[in-house]
Design a protein around this motif. Structure first.
Motif, PDB file in Angstrom:
ATOM      1  N   SER A  41       0.950  -1.312   0.077  1.00  0.00           N
ATOM      2  CA  SER A  41       0.108  -0.182   0.085  1.00  0.00           C
ATOM      3  C   SER A  41       0.837   1.232  -0.121  1.00  0.00           C
ATOM      4  CB  SER A  41      -0.801  -0.042   1.415  1.00  0.00           C
ATOM      5  OG  SER A  41      -1.433   1.300   1.383  1.00  0.00           O
ATOM      6  N   GLU A  74      -8.578   3.392   1.871  1.00  0.00           N
ATOM      7  CA  GLU A  74      -9.185   2.413   0.836  1.00  0.00           C
ATOM      8  C   GLU A  74      -7.962   1.370   0.123  1.00  0.00           C
ATOM      9  OE1 GLU A  74     -12.284   2.182   0.109  1.00  0.00           O
ATOM     10  OE2 GLU A  74     -12.749   3.754   1.777  1.00  0.00           O
ATOM     11  N   PRO A  75      -8.225   0.367  -0.212  1.00  0.00           N
ATOM     12  CA  PRO A  75      -7.274  -0.455  -0.920  1.00  0.00           C
ATOM     13  C   PRO A  75      -6.651   0.291  -2.040  1.00  0.00           C
ATOM     14  CG  PRO A  75      -9.038  -1.890  -0.646  1.00  0.00           C
ATOM     15  CD  PRO A  75      -9.463  -0.193  -0.252  1.00  0.00           C
ATOM     16  N   ASP A  76      -5.291   0.378  -2.092  1.00  0.00           N
ATOM     17  CA  ASP A  76      -4.542   1.105  -3.185  1.00  0.00           C
ATOM     18  C   ASP A  76      -5.280   0.852  -4.537  1.00  0.00           C
ATOM     19  OD1 ASP A  76      -2.711   2.603  -1.869  1.00  0.00           O
ATOM     20  OD2 ASP A  76      -1.027   1.505  -2.530  1.00  0.00           O
ATOM     21  N   ALA A 119      -3.857  -3.492   4.189  1.00  0.00           N
ATOM     22  CA  ALA A 119      -4.219  -2.381   3.434  1.00  0.00           C
ATOM     23  C   ALA A 119      -4.004  -2.987   1.830  1.00  0.00           C
ATOM     24  CB  ALA A 119      -3.299  -1.123   3.643  1.00  0.00           C
ATOM     25  N   ARG A 120      -3.183  -3.820   1.268  1.00  0.00           N
ATOM     26  CA  ARG A 120      -3.082  -4.111   0.324  1.00  0.00           C
ATOM     27  C   ARG A 120      -4.531  -4.438  -0.452  1.00  0.00           C
ATOM     28  NH1 ARG A 120       1.883  -8.465   0.645  1.00  0.00           N
ATOM     29  NH2 ARG A 120       3.451  -7.047   1.465  1.00  0.00           N
ATOM     30  N   ARG A 121      -5.360  -5.240   0.399  1.00  0.00           N
ATOM     31  CA  ARG A 121      -6.439  -5.755  -0.045  1.00  0.00           C
ATOM     32  C   ARG A 121      -7.854  -5.165   0.493  1.00  0.00           C
ATOM     33  NH1 ARG A 121      -6.147 -12.106   0.020  1.00  0.00           N
ATOM     34  NH2 ARG A 121      -8.219 -11.747  -0.756  1.00  0.00           N
ATOM     35  N   TYR A 122      -7.595  -4.508   1.976  1.00  0.00           N
ATOM     36  CA  TYR A 122      -9.130  -4.248   2.526  1.00  0.00           C
ATOM     37  C   TYR A 122      -9.027  -3.204   3.021  1.00  0.00           C
ATOM     38  CZ  TYR A 122      -8.672  -9.290   3.263  1.00  0.00           C
ATOM     39  OH  TYR A 122      -8.409 -10.832   2.800  1.00  0.00           O
ATOM     40  N   LYS A 123     -10.301  -2.308   3.055  1.00  0.00           N
ATOM     41  CA  LYS A 123     -10.526  -1.066   3.687  1.00  0.00           C
ATOM     42  C   LYS A 123      -9.822  -1.312   5.294  1.00  0.00           C
ATOM     43  CE  LYS A 123     -14.757  -0.450   3.153  1.00  0.00           C
ATOM     44  NZ  LYS A 123     -16.150   0.040   3.003  1.00  0.00           N
TER      45      LYS A 123
END
Length: 425
Positions: free
Chosen positions: A78, A258-260, A132-136
């Protein structure tokens, strides 16, 4: 994952370097970074572009005054979370070394102890970039987050509480030791969880286990994967240290992410100069090696781009020569910059004084009136103190027209690659 962090002055002076594994990849990329960051397309603010991808890594940076704080991280990490980490480090670095930074050439040895602060800061954010790569995600203050993680781990020591986490009412993950598929399932439960306490079986869970969902009023849901076979009250008692702490934790002012999104393509300013940093044969060799995984058409286009570079090349000319679409050509340039074989530089035109000889020259070449009007309007700016882009902005004359007119003046215009400090005439 953070691989390296450097602190760099905008003049190119390296003040501090931190590396997890001892590599010094960022040392090699420092000059390329400064070259590229100054040449992003005009329609995209440099203040908003803070991520630049190279192969399987990307650079994330924050600027504070004349300092760049740059992190080399994995491509999938992220960018936004790492910017927060760099903001934290920037504040600590400047406050710790304020007196040293006031010197024009500070002793870099003075900054070495900052490595300890870097490691402590990275530990504070441990695990967050991965989520944070995948989720809020919601980012609590470091002390509160670490306390939650510690208490959650203590709760999970009990053999009947396998894993747990907390999700806010609007679906942001605050802390989690759940496996990825478990967290996905827990997120699906959030909108429909209306009971104060509920047990939910799910096909993703191992036989003999279930979700335990507990409402945390006005905050969200604590989700646990538990072994079946105990009473509801027993489960509540076991997880009470964690749920009680959640009730005392404020999420209102916590920063949410938010996810990147996929980073937009880099685009360089059309009228900046492209120059070689090594012999052209070395660039051709590096191009073939670094782009070997690309399609044959891109490799051919990249070689055409390289072969078109000469002493007065500009970005748009080498892009056109490549016959690649713009995004592909910009990616090729980014790769070559990252390898340190090509540089992007601003152009600073210097025009001779408007004496009788210069006026006579204009008459000899028969300069058109519309071109003379351009010369007349930009002459005062052409003393090496302003770049082509800056002259265009000040005069409201398109950079392409300025370049066209000034090139027609031949040796009466010098093209510098570095700014000259001077007063506008």
């Amino acid at each position: 994952m953070v691989k390296e962090i450097i602190v760099l002055r905008e003049t190119g002076i390296l003040l501090f370097h931190y590396s997890v594994s001892g590599t010094r990849r960022l040392d090699e990329l420092a000059a390329a970074f400064l070259s590229a960051v100054g040449s992003f397309a005009q329609e995209v603010s440099q203040d908003r572009i803070t991520v630049m991808s190279f192969a399987k890594n990307k650079l994330v940076w924050e600027r504070k005054g004349d300092l760049y704080f740059i992190a080399l991280v994995s491509e999938e990490d992220s960018g936004e979370i790492h910017r927060v980490i760099l903001q934290d480090l920037a504040e600590q670095f400047v406050s710790t070394y304020y007196s040293d930074l006031r010197r024009e050439l500070p002793d870099s040895k003075r900054f070495r102890p900052f490595a300890d602060i870097v490691e402590v800061t990275l530990q504070k954010f441990d695990g967050i970039p991965g989520l944070a790569r995948r989720y809020k995600t919601v980012l609590l203050p470091a002390e509160e987050l670490n306390t939650l993680k510690r208490v959650l781990s203590e709760v999970e020591v009990n053999r009947d509480i396998l894993r747990g986490g907390m999700i806010t009412s609007d679906g942001h993950v605050a802390v989690s030791n759940l496996r990825a598929y478990e967290l996905e399932a827990a997120l699906d439960f959030v909108p429909t969880a209306i009971e104060k306490i509920s047990m939910k079986e799910h096909s993703s869970l191992e036989k003999g286990s279930s979700f335990l969902l507990i409402q945390i009023p006005k905050k969200g849901i604590a989700a646990f994967v538990v072994k079946l076979g105990m009473s509801e009250k027993t489960y509540l008692d076991l997880v009470n240290p964690f749920t009680s702490l959640l009730q005392l934790t404020s999420f209102e002012n916590a920063r949410k992410f938010e996810p990147d999104k996929v980073e937009g393509p880099i685009s360089f300013y059309d009228f900046d100069a492209v120059e070689t940093a090594v012999p052209i044969e070395d660039i051709r060799r590096e191009t073939k090696m670094s782009l070997s995984a690309f399609s044959e058409s891109i490799q051919s286009g990249a070689l055409r781009l390289v072969n078109s570079i000469h002493e007065t090349s500009i970005v748009i000319e080498v892009v056109d020569a490549s016959s690649l679409i713009r995004e592909q050509a910009d990616e090729v340039l980014a790769q070559l910059i990252a390898k340190g074989v090509v540089r992007i530089s601003k152009l600073f035109p210097v025009m001779e004084d408007r004496d009788e000889r210069f006026v006579a020259y204009l008459e000899v070449i028969g300069i058109k009136k519309r071109d003379f009007d351009i010369v007349d309007s930009i002459w005062k700016y052409c003393n090496g103190s302003l770049s082509l882009r800056e002259i265009s902005e000040r005069s409201d004359v398109p950079a392409q027209r300025i370049l066209e007119v000034l090139r027609a003046l031949g040796n009466h215009v010098k093209w510098l690659k570095e700014r000259v400090l001077s007063h506008v005439r």
